[in-house]
Structure formats: structure tokens, C-alpha cells
Design an enzyme around this catalytic site. Sequence first.
Site, short mmCIF file in Angstrom:
data_model
loop_
_atom_site.label_atom_id
_atom_site.label_comp_id
_atom_site.label_asym_id
_atom_site.label_seq_id
_atom_site.Cartn_x
_atom_site.Cartn_y
_atom_site.Cartn_z
N ASN A 1 -8.80 41.24 -78.88
CA ASN A 1 -7.63 40.10 -79.31
C ASN A 1 -6.74 40.62 -78.19
O ASN A 1 -5.76 40.02 -78.29
CB ASN A 1 -7.33 40.39 -80.75
CG ASN A 1 -6.75 41.76 -81.03
OD1 ASN A 1 -7.10 42.65 -80.36
ND2 ASN A 1 -6.30 41.81 -82.28
N TYR B 1 -9.46 46.24 -76.46
CA TYR B 1 -9.85 45.65 -77.64
C TYR B 1 -9.68 44.24 -77.75
O TYR B 1 -8.86 43.47 -76.90
CB TYR B 1 -9.13 46.14 -78.99
CG TYR B 1 -9.63 47.77 -79.30
CD1 TYR B 1 -10.82 47.51 -79.98
CD2 TYR B 1 -8.57 48.33 -79.14
CE1 TYR B 1 -11.06 48.82 -80.28
CE2 TYR B 1 -9.06 50.07 -79.30
CZ TYR B 1 -10.24 50.10 -80.05
OH TYR B 1 -10.65 51.47 -80.35
N HIS C 1 -20.52 41.65 -80.48
CA HIS C 1 -19.46 41.10 -79.95
C HIS C 1 -19.24 41.96 -78.37
O HIS C 1 -18.32 41.02 -77.54
CB HIS C 1 -18.06 41.65 -80.72
CG HIS C 1 -16.97 40.69 -80.99
ND1 HIS C 1 -17.08 39.52 -80.52
CD2 HIS C 1 -15.81 41.11 -81.42
CE1 HIS C 1 -15.98 38.85 -80.90
NE2 HIS C 1 -15.24 39.78 -81.52
N ASN D 1 -11.24 35.30 -80.57
CA ASN D 1 -9.75 35.75 -80.32
C ASN D 1 -9.92 36.35 -78.72
O ASN D 1 -8.69 36.32 -78.26
CB ASN D 1 -9.71 37.14 -81.35
CG ASN D 1 -9.45 36.64 -82.54
OD1 ASN D 1 -8.82 35.50 -82.75
ND2 ASN D 1 -9.77 37.25 -83.60
N TYR E 1 -18.95 50.58 -80.58
CA TYR E 1 -19.18 49.02 -80.70
C TYR E 1 -20.23 48.59 -79.46
O TYR E 1 -20.42 47.55 -79.25
CB TYR E 1 -17.73 48.38 -80.24
CG TYR E 1 -16.90 48.83 -81.19
CD1 TYR E 1 -16.88 47.93 -82.27
CD2 TYR E 1 -15.70 49.34 -81.00
CE1 TYR E 1 -15.97 47.95 -83.34
CE2 TYR E 1 -14.52 49.60 -81.93
CZ TYR E 1 -14.97 48.84 -83.15
OH TYR E 1 -13.86 49.00 -83.98
#
Length: 199
Positions: free
Chosen positions: A68, A66, A20, A114, A15
Site C-alpha cells: 500500500n 509493502y 500478491h 492498493n 510473502y
Amino acid sequence: MIKLIVGLGNPGAEYTATRHNAGFWLIDQLAREAGTTLRDERRFHGFYAKARLHGEEVHLLEPQTYMNRSGQSVVALAQFFKILPDQILVAHDELDLPPGTVKLKLGGGSGGHNGLKDITAHLSSQQYWRLRIGIGHPRDLIPESARAGAKPDVANFVLKPPRREEQDVIDASIERALAVMPMVVKGELDRATMQLHRN
């Protein structure tokens, strides 16, 4: 005065370069500027460093929960150091701003993000500062003639790296954000906002 700067993103090498993770990019730069290293801090569920930025002591945090579940990490640190919501700045990717744009604001909704949603729930407050790093929206990549019935895949978009030309302007916007950090950490947030929004 800002006492905690949080960058949002997802943990793991896969990631690192995705849109993001723009919040992590900012924190990495701040840590470099302060000559400090983020370390895994389990009690805060994230990578953490105490830094001296422009003469002020500031906590830097990259939640490793993560996206959320970011609030779990933020509230753990905020409670431990008795930091109030309006002393927190959260840097995050922003779909509603084009790449190259960066804006500061206090409070407001989550805009479907989120990470922000979870932080708001855990803090029981929307009154924290946000540094919104524009990444653009997938609909912008669809030709106007084809936009009418198109359903852009936002989830897929944010988990992909920006195109080279987008990355260049996102990096430049992060540099502009770094330039107002002396004002931010000293609590001159209105002045920092005006300077950032002028560019």
C-alpha cells in the site's frame, strides 16, 4: 517506449510465494533473463537493477515498502531518471482474471488494488501501463450453491500461496508475458497487447 518495469509485492520471505507477489515473480524472471541482480537501493525504497533487455536499457524495480506504499518507491525512481507515467509498466496480481490469464492495458482505475491506488496517487496520473497477472478470486473457490450470502476473504486469499495447479498456470502466463517483452521495451505496446490477448 517502456523505461521502467515495476513488479508489485510485499517484502520478506513469508510473502515470497503468496499470490500478491506475482509482480515480483515477473521481475525476478526478467532479471534472470538479463543476467543481472536486483540490489537494495535505499533512495528508491526497493530492489533495483538497470538491465539491458532485447537491446534496450530498462530499469527494473521491486518496491520494498509493502504493497500500500508502492507509489513512494515508483515516484522516487521515476523522478530521478525523468521517466513519464506512460513509460512505466507495473506488473501486479489481478483478482478479476483467472489464473493463467495475463493482460496488458494503459490507464484505468485501481480495481481495489492498493498498490495501484498508491502509485496513481504518487504519480498524479492513471496513464501508466499495467501487466495484470490473473490469480483468480476467492469467490471462485466457493461452490456456486453457497455463493449467495458468502463474503470471500480477499485479504487472506492474496496473502496465501496459490494451489499447485494454479501456480502452474500462473507461471505459464508469466512466460507468455516474457515472450512479448521484446515488443514492450521497444514501445510496440499495441502489438504486444494483441499477441498477449490472442493466447
